[in-house]
Design a protein around this motif. Sequence first.
Motif, mmCIF file in Angstrom:
data_model
loop_
_atom_site.group_PDB
_atom_site.id
_atom_site.type_symbol
_atom_site.label_atom_id
_atom_site.label_comp_id
_atom_site.label_asym_id
_atom_site.label_seq_id
_atom_site.Cartn_x
_atom_site.Cartn_y
_atom_site.Cartn_z
ATOM 1 N N LYS A 56 -1.932 -0.041 4.050
ATOM 2 C CA LYS A 56 -1.055 -0.707 5.014
ATOM 3 C C LYS A 56 0.106 -1.302 4.235
ATOM 4 N N GLN A 57 1.252 -1.397 4.888
ATOM 5 C CA GLN A 57 2.436 -1.912 4.209
ATOM 6 C C GLN A 57 3.261 -2.775 5.158
ATOM 7 N N PRO A 84 16.351 -10.038 6.174
ATOM 8 C CA PRO A 84 15.202 -10.461 5.372
ATOM 9 C C PRO A 84 14.239 -11.341 6.163
ATOM 10 N N LEU A 85 14.581 -11.659 7.411
ATOM 11 C CA LEU A 85 13.735 -12.499 8.252
ATOM 12 C C LEU A 85 12.698 -11.713 9.055
ATOM 13 N N LYS A 86 12.701 -10.367 8.908
ATOM 14 C CA LYS A 86 11.716 -9.574 9.636
ATOM 15 C C LYS A 86 11.203 -8.451 8.749
ATOM 16 N N GLY A 87 9.947 -8.116 8.971
ATOM 17 C CA GLY A 87 9.326 -7.028 8.233
ATOM 18 C C GLY A 87 8.667 -6.058 9.194
ATOM 19 N N LEU A 88 8.634 -4.805 8.826
ATOM 20 C CA LEU A 88 8.010 -3.766 9.634
ATOM 21 C C LEU A 88 6.599 -3.529 9.114
ATOM 22 N N LEU A 89 5.599 -3.742 9.974
ATOM 23 C CA LEU A 89 4.217 -3.452 9.622
ATOM 24 C C LEU A 89 3.979 -1.961 9.804
ATOM 25 N N ILE A 90 3.570 -1.288 8.737
ATOM 26 C CA ILE A 90 3.273 0.140 8.781
ATOM 27 C C ILE A 90 1.776 0.289 8.551
ATOM 28 N N GLU A 91 1.086 0.678 9.590
ATOM 29 C CA GLU A 91 -0.365 0.818 9.523
ATOM 30 C C GLU A 91 -0.744 2.109 8.793
ATOM 31 N N LEU A 107 15.211 -2.566 -0.375
ATOM 32 C CA LEU A 107 14.053 -2.483 0.504
ATOM 33 C C LEU A 107 12.810 -2.833 -0.298
ATOM 34 N N MET A 108 12.165 -3.940 0.060
ATOM 35 C CA MET A 108 10.943 -4.379 -0.609
ATOM 36 C C MET A 108 9.747 -3.982 0.248
ATOM 37 N N VAL A 109 8.693 -3.493 -0.409
ATOM 38 C CA VAL A 109 7.492 -3.085 0.297
ATOM 39 C C VAL A 109 6.289 -3.804 -0.306
ATOM 40 N N LEU A 110 5.508 -4.430 0.572
ATOM 41 C CA LEU A 110 4.262 -5.096 0.194
ATOM 42 C C LEU A 110 3.125 -4.178 0.618
ATOM 43 N N ALA A 111 2.203 -3.892 -0.280
ATOM 44 C CA ALA A 111 1.152 -2.921 -0.011
ATOM 45 C C ALA A 111 -0.228 -3.559 -0.117
ATOM 46 N N SER A 112 -1.140 -3.065 0.720
ATOM 47 C CA SER A 112 -2.500 -3.600 0.773
ATOM 48 C C SER A 112 -3.394 -3.085 -0.344
#
Length: 133
Positions: A56-57, A84-91, A107-112
């Motif tokens: 998930k990201q 920068p105030l919103k992020g897209l949840l990618i399941e 573009l920054m991506v946070l990963a599970s």
Amino acid sequence: MKDLKLVNFKSLGDERGGLISLEGNRNIPFDIKRVYYIYDTEAGVSRGFHAHRDLKQIAVCVKGSCKFIIDDGDVRQEVLLDSPLKGLLIESMQWREMHDFSSDCVLMVLASELYDEADYIRDYDTFLSEASK
């Protein structure tokens, strides 16, 4: 497909400037195990074109903008990330493509999960086959 989920982040900044805190299992709905960012993407270049079986990201345009296409095998949806105030949840099991990067896009991506090549589906027909199961 459910509607795309945008996560709104609270700005903690003041007169000195903006500040956003991202915390796993608080305003990010998973433990954060990896962070990466994409920048200096040349005009006309598209990225992504893959899905993940388990990962998930959350994608955040910390500067500039880009468009995402998210596809669950049935429905394709497009969203513009430009704050920068919103992020897209990618399941997991969502095909993603990124297009129309502004010249200043970061573009920054946070990963599970940590990087795992075996988790990637890089062929769209394979993705459609697995998503239909």
